[in-house]
Design a protein around this motif. Structure first.
Motif, PDB file in Angstrom:
ATOM      1  N   LEU A  15     -28.117 -19.246  23.316  1.00 23.36           N
ATOM      2  CA  LEU A  15     -27.237 -20.119  22.636  1.00 23.36           C
ATOM      3  C   LEU A  15     -27.708 -20.559  21.217  1.00 23.36           C
ATOM      4  O   LEU A  15     -27.318 -21.123  20.505  1.00 23.36           O
ATOM      5  CB  LEU A  15     -26.575 -21.394  23.160  1.00 23.36           C
ATOM      6  CG  LEU A  15     -25.562 -21.110  24.329  1.00 23.36           C
ATOM      7  CD1 LEU A  15     -25.413 -22.246  25.354  1.00 23.36           C
ATOM      8  CD2 LEU A  15     -24.518 -20.384  24.026  1.00 23.36           C
ATOM      9  N   LYS A  16     -29.117 -20.245  21.309  1.00 23.04           N
ATOM     10  CA  LYS A  16     -30.013 -20.686  20.065  1.00 23.04           C
ATOM     11  C   LYS A  16     -29.214 -20.519  18.580  1.00 23.04           C
ATOM     12  O   LYS A  16     -29.325 -21.394  17.746  1.00 23.04           O
ATOM     13  CB  LYS A  16     -31.400 -20.015  20.042  1.00 23.04           C
ATOM     14  CG  LYS A  16     -32.408 -20.685  19.268  1.00 23.04           C
ATOM     15  CD  LYS A  16     -33.749 -20.372  19.517  1.00 23.04           C
ATOM     16  CE  LYS A  16     -34.840 -20.938  18.812  1.00 23.04           C
ATOM     17  NZ  LYS A  16     -36.112 -20.622  18.898  1.00 23.04           N
ATOM     18  N   SER A  17     -28.822 -19.186  18.402  1.00 24.80           N
ATOM     19  CA  SER A  17     -28.153 -19.176  17.035  1.00 24.80           C
ATOM     20  C   SER A  17     -26.952 -19.938  16.926  1.00 24.80           C
ATOM     21  O   SER A  17     -26.362 -20.119  15.851  1.00 24.80           O
ATOM     22  CB  SER A  17     -27.801 -17.501  16.682  1.00 24.80           C
ATOM     23  OG  SER A  17     -26.754 -17.224  18.022  1.00 24.80           O
ATOM     24  N   HIS A  18     -26.348 -20.627  17.850  1.00 23.09           N
ATOM     25  CA  HIS A  18     -25.188 -21.301  17.706  1.00 23.09           C
ATOM     26  C   HIS A  18     -25.306 -22.889  17.906  1.00 23.09           C
ATOM     27  O   HIS A  18     -24.760 -23.782  17.972  1.00 23.09           O
ATOM     28  CB  HIS A  18     -24.141 -20.999  18.782  1.00 23.09           C
ATOM     29  CG  HIS A  18     -23.963 -19.487  18.979  1.00 23.09           C
ATOM     30  ND1 HIS A  18     -23.122 -18.966  17.986  1.00 23.09           N
ATOM     31  CD2 HIS A  18     -24.224 -18.467  19.704  1.00 23.09           C
ATOM     32  CE1 HIS A  18     -22.862 -17.857  18.278  1.00 23.09           C
ATOM     33  NE2 HIS A  18     -23.534 -17.364  19.579  1.00 23.09           N
ATOM     34  N   PHE A  22     -22.086 -32.188  23.927  1.00 26.72           N
ATOM     35  CA  PHE A  22     -22.558 -31.216  24.729  1.00 26.72           C
ATOM     36  C   PHE A  22     -24.071 -31.030  24.850  1.00 26.72           C
ATOM     37  O   PHE A  22     -24.847 -30.910  25.849  1.00 26.72           O
ATOM     38  CB  PHE A  22     -22.083 -29.654  24.039  1.00 26.72           C
ATOM     39  CG  PHE A  22     -22.698 -28.457  24.903  1.00 26.72           C
ATOM     40  CD1 PHE A  22     -22.015 -28.196  25.876  1.00 26.72           C
ATOM     41  CD2 PHE A  22     -23.855 -27.875  24.430  1.00 26.72           C
ATOM     42  CE1 PHE A  22     -22.367 -26.840  26.709  1.00 26.72           C
ATOM     43  CE2 PHE A  22     -24.222 -26.758  25.282  1.00 26.72           C
ATOM     44  CZ  PHE A  22     -23.291 -26.244  26.371  1.00 26.72           C
ATOM     45  N   THR A  23     -24.825 -31.333  23.663  1.00 25.91           N
ATOM     46  CA  THR A  23     -26.196 -31.188  23.531  1.00 25.91           C
ATOM     47  C   THR A  23     -26.719 -32.519  24.388  1.00 25.91           C
ATOM     48  O   THR A  23     -27.922 -32.207  24.978  1.00 25.91           O
ATOM     49  CB  THR A  23     -26.853 -31.309  22.135  1.00 25.91           C
ATOM     50  OG1 THR A  23     -26.351 -32.340  21.600  1.00 25.91           O
ATOM     51  CG2 THR A  23     -26.441 -30.062  21.514  1.00 25.91           C
ATOM     52  N   TRP A  24     -26.102 -33.632  24.246  1.00 26.16           N
ATOM     53  CA  TRP A  24     -26.616 -34.792  24.950  1.00 26.16           C
ATOM     54  C   TRP A  24     -26.401 -34.518  26.822  1.00 26.16           C
ATOM     55  O   TRP A  24     -27.516 -34.738  27.281  1.00 26.16           O
ATOM     56  CB  TRP A  24     -25.952 -35.988  24.648  1.00 26.16           C
ATOM     57  CG  TRP A  24     -26.557 -36.706  23.530  1.00 26.16           C
ATOM     58  CD1 TRP A  24     -26.030 -36.701  22.340  1.00 26.16           C
ATOM     59  CD2 TRP A  24     -27.875 -37.072  23.411  1.00 26.16           C
ATOM     60  NE1 TRP A  24     -26.979 -37.299  21.572  1.00 26.16           N
ATOM     61  CE2 TRP A  24     -28.258 -37.537  22.093  1.00 26.16           C
ATOM     62  CE3 TRP A  24     -28.898 -37.646  24.446  1.00 26.16           C
ATOM     63  CZ2 TRP A  24     -29.459 -38.150  21.736  1.00 26.16           C
ATOM     64  CZ3 TRP A  24     -29.906 -38.079  24.129  1.00 26.16           C
ATOM     65  CH2 TRP A  24     -30.397 -38.487  22.731  1.00 26.16           C
ATOM     66  N   LEU A  25     -25.308 -33.857  26.933  1.00 27.96           N
ATOM     67  CA  LEU A  25     -25.275 -33.631  28.410  1.00 27.96           C
ATOM     68  C   LEU A  25     -26.297 -32.734  28.835  1.00 27.96           C
ATOM     69  O   LEU A  25     -26.717 -32.771  29.951  1.00 27.96           O
ATOM     70  CB  LEU A  25     -23.808 -32.671  28.447  1.00 27.96           C
ATOM     71  CG  LEU A  25     -23.362 -32.493  29.999  1.00 27.96           C
ATOM     72  CD1 LEU A  25     -23.415 -33.677  30.779  1.00 27.96           C
ATOM     73  CD2 LEU A  25     -22.327 -31.295  30.017  1.00 27.96           C
ATOM     74  N   ILE A  26     -26.702 -31.636  28.041  1.00 25.74           N
ATOM     75  CA  ILE A  26     -27.765 -30.733  28.515  1.00 25.74           C
ATOM     76  C   ILE A  26     -28.971 -31.396  28.847  1.00 25.74           C
ATOM     77  O   ILE A  26     -29.752 -31.270  29.462  1.00 25.74           O
ATOM     78  CB  ILE A  26     -27.963 -29.536  27.400  1.00 25.74           C
ATOM     79  CG1 ILE A  26     -26.611 -28.689  27.283  1.00 25.74           C
ATOM     80  CG2 ILE A  26     -29.054 -28.663  27.588  1.00 25.74           C
ATOM     81  CD1 ILE A  26     -25.959 -28.131  28.394  1.00 25.74           C
ATOM     82  N   THR A  66     -35.064 -29.607  19.686  1.00 22.06           N
ATOM     83  CA  THR A  66     -34.730 -28.322  19.261  1.00 22.06           C
ATOM     84  C   THR A  66     -33.064 -28.534  19.426  1.00 22.06           C
ATOM     85  O   THR A  66     -32.488 -28.078  18.093  1.00 22.06           O
ATOM     86  CB  THR A  66     -35.240 -27.291  20.203  1.00 22.06           C
ATOM     87  OG1 THR A  66     -36.591 -27.241  20.206  1.00 22.06           O
ATOM     88  CG2 THR A  66     -34.525 -25.860  19.743  1.00 22.06           C
ATOM     89  N   LEU A  67     -32.717 -28.926  20.406  1.00 21.60           N
ATOM     90  CA  LEU A  67     -31.082 -28.983  20.310  1.00 21.60           C
ATOM     91  C   LEU A  67     -30.792 -30.207  19.334  1.00 21.60           C
ATOM     92  O   LEU A  67     -29.759 -29.874  18.747  1.00 21.60           O
ATOM     93  CB  LEU A  67     -30.713 -29.603  21.696  1.00 21.60           C
ATOM     94  CG  LEU A  67     -30.762 -28.308  23.004  1.00 21.60           C
ATOM     95  CD1 LEU A  67     -30.431 -29.067  24.095  1.00 21.60           C
ATOM     96  CD2 LEU A  67     -29.814 -27.326  22.782  1.00 21.60           C
ATOM     97  N   SER A  68     -31.391 -31.418  19.189  1.00 23.29           N
ATOM     98  CA  SER A  68     -30.950 -32.444  18.396  1.00 23.29           C
ATOM     99  C   SER A  68     -31.006 -31.898  17.011  1.00 23.29           C
ATOM    100  O   SER A  68     -30.222 -32.318  16.089  1.00 23.29           O
ATOM    101  CB  SER A  68     -31.941 -33.762  18.823  1.00 23.29           C
ATOM    102  OG  SER A  68     -31.639 -34.197  19.997  1.00 23.29           O
TER     103      SER A  68
END
Length: 119
Positions: free
Chosen positions: A7-10, A18-22, A109-111
């Motif tokens: 999912l990195k490119s997205h 979604f990112t906080w859930l992960i 990275t997600l943030s």
């Protein structure tokens, strides 16, 4: 099922929720491995490829589906007190710190993807 690496490119299009859930789910998995599991387990190889995302159902009409988050690949893990001696205890504690540092990197990275989208 896919990894966060897939999912990195997205990342810029993923929702902040979604990112906080992960992040929460990976944090919970690490807490369970480090503190709840007896004996404790230090993962030792956390990266975007060892965090899997899966939806319980492929039914797109099903509302409020939360993804399942799995932490995989414990091949380099260390188990608390698996070997006697001071050196192994140090190695285990270093691996715990590595898990924590790498988790912060994944969170960052997600943030970053979410932050760049909101600017």
């Amino acid at each position: 099922m896919c990894s966060l690496e897939d999912l990195k490119s997205h990342f810029e299009t993923l929702s902040e929720v979604f990112t906080w859930l992960i992040n929460i789910k990976v944090g919970e998995a690490l807490k369970w491995l480090h503190q709840v599991c007896k004996p404790g387990i230090a993962h030792g190889d956390i990266h975007l490829g060892t965090i899997l995302i899966r939806y319980p159902s492929l039914d797109l009409d099903e509302e409020l589906q939360l993804p399942q988050v799995k932490l995989i690949d414990l091949g380099t893990s260390k188990t608390q007190n698996a070997e006697p001696g001071y050196e192994y205890t140090i190695l285990y504690n270093q691996t715990i710190r590595k898990d924590q540092t790498t988790f912060l990197f994944v969170l960052s990275t997600l943030s970053d993807g979410t932050t760049s989208r909101n600017q």
